[in-house]
Design a protein around this motif. Structure first.
Motif, PDB file in Angstrom:
ATOM      1  N   PRO A  20       0.813   1.755  27.004  1.00  0.00           N
ATOM      2  CA  PRO A  20       1.679   1.068  26.038  1.00  0.00           C
ATOM      3  C   PRO A  20       1.282   1.306  24.582  1.00  0.00           C
ATOM      4  O   PRO A  20       2.146   1.387  23.707  1.00  0.00           O
ATOM      5  CB  PRO A  20       1.531  -0.407  26.427  1.00  0.00           C
ATOM      6  CG  PRO A  20       1.226  -0.376  27.884  1.00  0.00           C
ATOM      7  CD  PRO A  20       0.343   0.826  28.061  1.00  0.00           C
ATOM      8  N   ASP A  21      -0.018   1.429  24.298  1.00  0.00           N
ATOM      9  CA  ASP A  21      -0.463   1.686  22.927  1.00  0.00           C
ATOM     10  C   ASP A  21      -0.113   3.089  22.465  1.00  0.00           C
ATOM     11  O   ASP A  21      -0.016   3.351  21.261  1.00  0.00           O
ATOM     12  CB  ASP A  21      -1.983   1.497  22.823  1.00  0.00           C
ATOM     13  CG  ASP A  21      -2.405   0.039  22.868  1.00  0.00           C
ATOM     14  OD1 ASP A  21      -1.600  -0.828  22.467  1.00  0.00           O
ATOM     15  OD2 ASP A  21      -3.529  -0.234  23.332  1.00  0.00           O
ATOM     16  N   LEU A  22       0.055   4.007  23.416  1.00  0.00           N
ATOM     17  CA  LEU A  22       0.222   5.420  23.075  1.00  0.00           C
ATOM     18  C   LEU A  22       1.674   5.886  23.113  1.00  0.00           C
ATOM     19  O   LEU A  22       1.938   7.066  22.886  1.00  0.00           O
ATOM     20  CB  LEU A  22      -0.623   6.273  24.021  1.00  0.00           C
ATOM     21  CG  LEU A  22      -2.135   6.061  23.864  1.00  0.00           C
ATOM     22  CD1 LEU A  22      -2.888   6.662  25.036  1.00  0.00           C
ATOM     23  CD2 LEU A  22      -2.627   6.670  22.554  1.00  0.00           C
ATOM     24  N   LYS A  23       2.602   4.983  23.351  1.00  0.00           N
ATOM     25  CA  LYS A  23       4.001   5.386  23.433  1.00  0.00           C
ATOM     26  C   LYS A  23       4.552   5.896  22.111  1.00  0.00           C
ATOM     27  O   LYS A  23       5.594   6.554  22.092  1.00  0.00           O
ATOM     28  CB  LYS A  23       4.848   4.236  23.971  1.00  0.00           C
ATOM     29  CG  LYS A  23       4.661   4.025  25.470  1.00  0.00           C
ATOM     30  CD  LYS A  23       5.629   2.995  26.028  1.00  0.00           C
ATOM     31  CE  LYS A  23       5.491   2.897  27.551  1.00  0.00           C
ATOM     32  NZ  LYS A  23       6.423   1.899  28.129  1.00  0.00           N
ATOM     33  N   VAL A  24       3.861   5.619  20.995  1.00  0.00           N
ATOM     34  CA  VAL A  24       4.309   6.118  19.694  1.00  0.00           C
ATOM     35  C   VAL A  24       3.801   7.530  19.420  1.00  0.00           C
ATOM     36  O   VAL A  24       4.092   8.098  18.362  1.00  0.00           O
ATOM     37  CB  VAL A  24       3.868   5.180  18.548  1.00  0.00           C
ATOM     38  CG1 VAL A  24       4.520   3.826  18.681  1.00  0.00           C
ATOM     39  CG2 VAL A  24       2.343   5.050  18.494  1.00  0.00           C
ATOM     40  N   SER A  25       3.021   8.090  20.347  1.00  0.00           N
ATOM     41  CA  SER A  25       2.466   9.439  20.166  1.00  0.00           C
ATOM     42  C   SER A  25       3.275  10.450  20.965  1.00  0.00           C
ATOM     43  O   SER A  25       3.063  10.625  22.164  1.00  0.00           O
ATOM     44  CB  SER A  25       1.004   9.492  20.643  1.00  0.00           C
ATOM     45  OG  SER A  25       0.525  10.836  20.653  1.00  0.00           O
ATOM     46  N   SER A 236       0.171   1.053  13.824  1.00  0.00           N
ATOM     47  CA  SER A 236      -0.864   0.194  14.416  1.00  0.00           C
ATOM     48  C   SER A 236      -1.798   0.989  15.318  1.00  0.00           C
ATOM     49  O   SER A 236      -2.957   0.598  15.528  1.00  0.00           O
ATOM     50  CB  SER A 236      -0.216  -0.946  15.210  1.00  0.00           C
ATOM     51  OG  SER A 236       0.588  -0.437  16.265  1.00  0.00           O
ATOM     52  N   LEU A 237      -1.338   2.122  15.833  1.00  0.00           N
ATOM     53  CA  LEU A 237      -2.183   2.952  16.699  1.00  0.00           C
ATOM     54  C   LEU A 237      -3.377   3.513  15.940  1.00  0.00           C
ATOM     55  O   LEU A 237      -4.451   3.684  16.527  1.00  0.00           O
ATOM     56  CB  LEU A 237      -1.353   4.103  17.298  1.00  0.00           C
ATOM     57  CG  LEU A 237      -2.104   5.116  18.153  1.00  0.00           C
ATOM     58  CD1 LEU A 237      -2.782   4.446  19.341  1.00  0.00           C
ATOM     59  CD2 LEU A 237      -1.160   6.221  18.634  1.00  0.00           C
ATOM     60  N   PHE A 238      -3.212   3.797  14.650  1.00  0.00           N
ATOM     61  CA  PHE A 238      -4.308   4.431  13.903  1.00  0.00           C
ATOM     62  C   PHE A 238      -5.588   3.605  13.998  1.00  0.00           C
ATOM     63  O   PHE A 238      -6.655   4.129  14.348  1.00  0.00           O
ATOM     64  CB  PHE A 238      -3.919   4.632  12.436  1.00  0.00           C
ATOM     65  CG  PHE A 238      -4.982   5.339  11.637  1.00  0.00           C
ATOM     66  CD1 PHE A 238      -4.988   6.723  11.546  1.00  0.00           C
ATOM     67  CD2 PHE A 238      -6.000   4.628  11.008  1.00  0.00           C
ATOM     68  CE1 PHE A 238      -5.992   7.383  10.835  1.00  0.00           C
ATOM     69  CE2 PHE A 238      -7.004   5.272  10.305  1.00  0.00           C
ATOM     70  CZ  PHE A 238      -6.996   6.658  10.209  1.00  0.00           C
ATOM     71  N   ASP A 239      -5.507   2.317  13.682  1.00  0.00           N
ATOM     72  CA  ASP A 239      -6.713   1.483  13.681  1.00  0.00           C
ATOM     73  C   ASP A 239      -7.249   1.233  15.077  1.00  0.00           C
ATOM     74  O   ASP A 239      -8.439   0.950  15.253  1.00  0.00           O
ATOM     75  CB  ASP A 239      -6.431   0.155  12.984  1.00  0.00           C
ATOM     76  CG  ASP A 239      -6.230   0.319  11.479  1.00  0.00           C
ATOM     77  OD1 ASP A 239      -6.841   1.228  10.896  1.00  0.00           O
ATOM     78  OD2 ASP A 239      -5.451  -0.459  10.894  1.00  0.00           O
ATOM     79  N   LYS A 240      -6.402   1.339  16.092  1.00  0.00           N
ATOM     80  CA  LYS A 240      -6.866   1.198  17.471  1.00  0.00           C
ATOM     81  C   LYS A 240      -7.573   2.456  17.966  1.00  0.00           C
ATOM     82  O   LYS A 240      -8.467   2.381  18.808  1.00  0.00           O
ATOM     83  CB  LYS A 240      -5.693   0.894  18.400  1.00  0.00           C
ATOM     84  CG  LYS A 240      -5.006  -0.441  18.159  1.00  0.00           C
ATOM     85  CD  LYS A 240      -3.793  -0.591  19.081  1.00  0.00           C
ATOM     86  CE  LYS A 240      -3.052  -1.891  18.831  1.00  0.00           C
ATOM     87  NZ  LYS A 240      -1.838  -2.014  19.686  1.00  0.00           N
TER      88      LYS A 240
END
Length: 255
Positions: A20-25, A236-240
């Motif tokens: 779910p965190d990586l769906k923007v990649s 938001s993915l960058f900081d994660k």
């Protein structure tokens, strides 16, 4: 699960992020689709002349990837018959997978290696692998230490700029001035050194960062050709995903 990037021990990557965190990649999501496609077929047939993925694979990817900026209608508007070089994200993934040795060419097909098979379904690990390959492959100077010392290509500094200054929208010209020494770029061409620097940053930093889902980009009124009108901010993915270490003698601290 934090891993040291191949770009240096001062860059740490979270390879344990869930899907779910990586769906923007788009690079990670579609890269995994391509690995699964190669696995299910027992290898992707290659063209004889250029060893590119065959047309059937390219047509499948054009429909399946739905890559922002490279939708099927956009691709077919340029070429009625699609070959791998007509679809830059697919072309880039092929190169990255070969360089990372997760696929190899064997008997006219691109087949998964043992490393490629081990990464199937592990989206976090694939994101970390593609981060390294995206910047290794985009660095036009091949990690030349003289260039790094001159400050022209310092990926840690560029990532620091993203982390510290792109919480809100920033123009591409401003991001360029913060990221590279504009004054040392060639002044050739009608638009001069600043335009050359902006183009350099757009191709070698902004594109891989956006493909990895670490920044988002909006275009100005002039559309894709309006480099000066583009604006960027981190996702938001960058900081994660990214942590930067401050290296000291014998130690490193993370922030």
């Amino acid at each position: 699960m934090m891993l040291s990037s191949e770009l240096g021990p001062h860059i740490l990557l979270n390879a344990g992020l869930p899907l779910p965190d990586l769906k923007v990649s788009p690079l990670c999501i579609n890269g995994m689709k391509l690995l699964a496609y190669a696995h299910d077929l027992g290898g992707i047939p290659l063209t004889q002349s250029m060893a590119n993925f065959n047309r059937r694979c390219v047509e499948w990817a054009a429909e399946e990837f739905r890559w922002p900026g490279y939708e099927p209608a956009d691709l077919y508007a340029v070429s009625k018959v699609l070959n791998e070089p007509d679809f830059p994200p697919l072309f880039g993934l092929h190169s990255m997978f070969l360089n990372a040795r997760v696929v190899r060419h064997h008997k006219g097909k691109a087949v998964l290696t043992k490393a490629g098979k081990s990464i199937l379904g592990a989206h976090g690990k694939l994101q970390a692998l593609l981060f390294d390959r995206a910047f290794f492959d985009s660095d036009p100077y091949g990690g030349d230490p003289r260039v790094i010392e001159a400050g022209l290509w310092d990926i840690r500094h560029i990532l620091s700029v993203v982390g510290n200054r792109l919480a809100d929208w920033v123009s591409l010209p401003d991001f360029t001035e913060w990221s590279v020494p504009v004054e040392i770029f060639p002044t050739t061409g009608p638009l001069g050194a600043k335009h050359n620097a902006i183009l350099y940053v757009a191709l070698n930093a902004v594109r891989p960062l956006s493909w990895l889902g670490l920044i988002e980009v909006v275009n100005g009124q002039g559309g894709m050709g309006d480099l000066g009108g583009r604006h960027l901010r981190k996702t938001s993915l960058f900081d994660k995903f990214v942590r930067l270490a401050i290296l000291q003698t014998g130690t490193a601290s993370v922030h």
